[in-house]
Design an enzyme around this catalytic site. Structure first.
Site, PDB file in Angstrom:
ATOM      1  N   ILE A   1      -0.314  -8.537  -2.568  1.00 33.00           N
ATOM      2  CA  ILE A   1      -1.250  -7.426  -2.921  1.00 33.00           C
ATOM      3  C   ILE A   1      -2.780  -7.486  -1.932  1.00 33.00           C
ATOM      4  O   ILE A   1      -3.008  -8.249  -1.776  1.00 33.00           O
ATOM      5  CB  ILE A   1      -2.101  -7.652  -4.259  1.00 33.00           C
TER       6      ILE A   1
ATOM      7  N   ASN B   1       4.422   2.069  -0.931  1.00 34.09           N
ATOM      8  CA  ASN B   1       4.618   1.329  -1.454  1.00 34.09           C
ATOM      9  C   ASN B   1       5.984   1.614  -2.394  1.00 34.09           C
ATOM     10  O   ASN B   1       6.299   2.468  -2.822  1.00 34.09           O
ATOM     11  CB  ASN B   1       3.866   0.442  -2.795  1.00 34.09           C
ATOM     12  N   THR B   2       7.117   0.958  -2.207  1.00 33.46           N
ATOM     13  CA  THR B   2       8.432   1.043  -3.197  1.00 33.46           C
ATOM     14  C   THR B   2       8.141  -0.191  -4.048  1.00 33.46           C
ATOM     15  O   THR B   2       8.335  -1.085  -3.763  1.00 33.46           O
ATOM     16  CB  THR B   2       9.799   0.951  -1.911  1.00 33.46           C
ATOM     17  N   HIS B   3       8.772   0.599  -5.258  1.00 32.07           N
ATOM     18  CA  HIS B   3       8.823  -0.611  -6.533  1.00 32.07           C
ATOM     19  C   HIS B   3      10.193  -0.267  -7.367  1.00 32.07           C
ATOM     20  O   HIS B   3      10.254   0.595  -7.961  1.00 32.07           O
ATOM     21  CB  HIS B   3       7.644  -0.764  -7.645  1.00 32.07           C
TER      22      HIS B   3
ATOM     23  N   ASP C   1      -2.990   1.654  -4.276  1.00 37.49           N
ATOM     24  CA  ASP C   1      -4.502   2.112  -4.060  1.00 37.49           C
ATOM     25  C   ASP C   1      -4.836   0.597  -5.059  1.00 37.49           C
ATOM     26  O   ASP C   1      -4.231  -0.547  -4.776  1.00 37.49           O
ATOM     27  CB  ASP C   1      -4.440   3.075  -5.635  1.00 37.49           C
TER      28      ASP C   1
ATOM     29  N   GLY D   1      -5.335  -0.920  -7.540  1.00 35.37           N
ATOM     30  CA  GLY D   1      -4.167  -1.578  -8.118  1.00 35.37           C
ATOM     31  C   GLY D   1      -2.679  -2.376  -8.422  1.00 35.37           C
ATOM     32  O   GLY D   1      -2.874  -1.922  -6.634  1.00 35.37           O
TER      33      GLY D   1
ATOM     34  N   ASP E   1       1.020  -1.565  -7.663  1.00 35.98           N
ATOM     35  CA  ASP E   1       1.751  -0.389  -8.690  1.00 35.98           C
ATOM     36  C   ASP E   1       1.192   0.427  -9.184  1.00 35.98           C
ATOM     37  O   ASP E   1       1.623   0.831 -10.031  1.00 35.98           O
ATOM     38  CB  ASP E   1       2.878  -1.688  -9.770  1.00 35.98           C
TER      39      ASP E   1
HETATM   40  C1  GRF Z   1      13.078  -3.601  -3.288  1.00 32.68           C
HETATM   41  O1  GRF Z   1      13.443  -3.812  -4.311  1.00 32.68           O
HETATM   42  C2  GRF Z   1      11.491  -3.654  -3.275  1.00 32.68           C
HETATM   43  O2  GRF Z   1      11.446  -2.120  -4.302  1.00 32.68           O
HETATM   44  C3  GRF Z   1      11.532  -5.062  -4.200  1.00 32.68           C
HETATM   45  O3  GRF Z   1      11.708  -6.382  -3.942  1.00 32.68           O
HETATM   46  C4  GRF Z   1      13.404  -5.330  -3.341  1.00 32.68           C
HETATM   47  C5  GRF Z   1      12.876  -5.483  -1.596  1.00 32.68           C
HETATM   48  O4  GRF Z   1      14.064  -5.418  -1.597  1.00 32.68           O
HETATM   49  N1  GRF Z   1       9.641  -4.939  -4.275  1.00 32.68           N
HETATM   50  P1  GRF Z   1      14.052  -5.254   0.399  1.00 32.68           P
HETATM   51  O5  GRF Z   1      14.030  -7.054   1.023  1.00 32.68           O
HETATM   52  O6  GRF Z   1      13.946  -4.632   0.926  1.00 32.68           O
HETATM   53  O7  GRF Z   1      16.103  -6.038   0.197  1.00 32.68           O
END
Ligand code: GRF
Length: 202
Positions: A94, A109-111, A143, A145, A147
């Site tokens: 974070i 970010n991707t979650h 932001d 927080g 996620d």
């Molecule tokens: C992804 O699914 C991401 O959303 C999560 O951890 C995974 C990372 O995968 N936080 P990689 O390192 O991109 O293969």
């Protein structure tokens, strides 16, 4: 546009961006990855960057006297590459006030869950344990927080009865990688505005 990508693990989302830019060309895609950073070394994500000839840096929390000092060091390491956009692709730390002061509004970010459901470090495990019938992935601006920033795009993934965490996470990552590549390209090419919780991509 100049991208810095932050990773903590296998880096398959990073690889998806690298492959797309190699296939499309940075010009047409609208962005090039100028550096890859991590909070730890010895991870496949850094190896992927090195194989692509992209500069890397590692900023470890334990190398700094405090979390604030780590945050300042990470901000400096990223700033050295003068990014237009920073992408957290599996970065498991974070960031703090200084990083957000500098890159807030330009930090994506991707979650691996459908926020606001199942935020945090175990989104896949939590959705499975909860008995969700669909889950998915979310690409959002970061932001102050965890996620909780404005959502840019989401992708839905069915949960199967036979799923365990890794099988479900792999299926989510198939969707997530395509979503991230598409979103980052559009943000870079078209420009965008953040209006409260809404993200408008021109
Ligand atoms: C992804 O699914 C991401 O959303 C999560 O951890 C995974 C990372 O995968 N936080 P990689 O390192 O991109 O293969």
């Amino acid at each position: 546009k100049r991208l810095v990508v932050l990773v903590s693990g296998s880096g398959t989302n990073l690889q998806a961006l690298l492959d797309e830019i190699a296939a499309t060309g940075a010009e047409a895609y609208g962005a090039e990855i100028v550096a890859v950073g991590a909070d730890r070394d010895g991870i496949e994500g850094l190896a992927r960057a090195e194989r692509a000839g992209i500069p890397t840096f590692v900023t470890k929390v334990r190398d700094h006297g405090s979390r604030e000092e780590w945050d300042a060091a990470l901000t400096g390491a990223v700033a050295a590459h003068e990014p237009d956009l920073v992408v957290s692709a599996g970065f498991m730390k974070i960031v703090g006030k200084e990083f957000l002061a500098r890159y807030g509004g330009r930090f994506v970010n991707t979650h691996p869950a459908l926020l606001p459901s199942f935020p945090g470090a175990h989104g896949v495990r939590d959705a499975l344990a909860y008995g969700a019938r669909v889950t998915g992935c979310t690409v959002h601006f970061v932001d102050d927080g965890v996620d909780t920033g404005p959502i840019i795009a989401q992708g839905v993934v069915e949960v199967r009865d036979e799923d365990d965490e890794s099988a479900l996470h792999e299926r989510i990552k198939d969707v997530e990688r395509r979503l991230l590549v598409e979103v980052v390209g559009r943000l870079a090419r078209n420009g965008y505005r953040i209006e409260g919780r809404k993200v408008v991509i021109q």
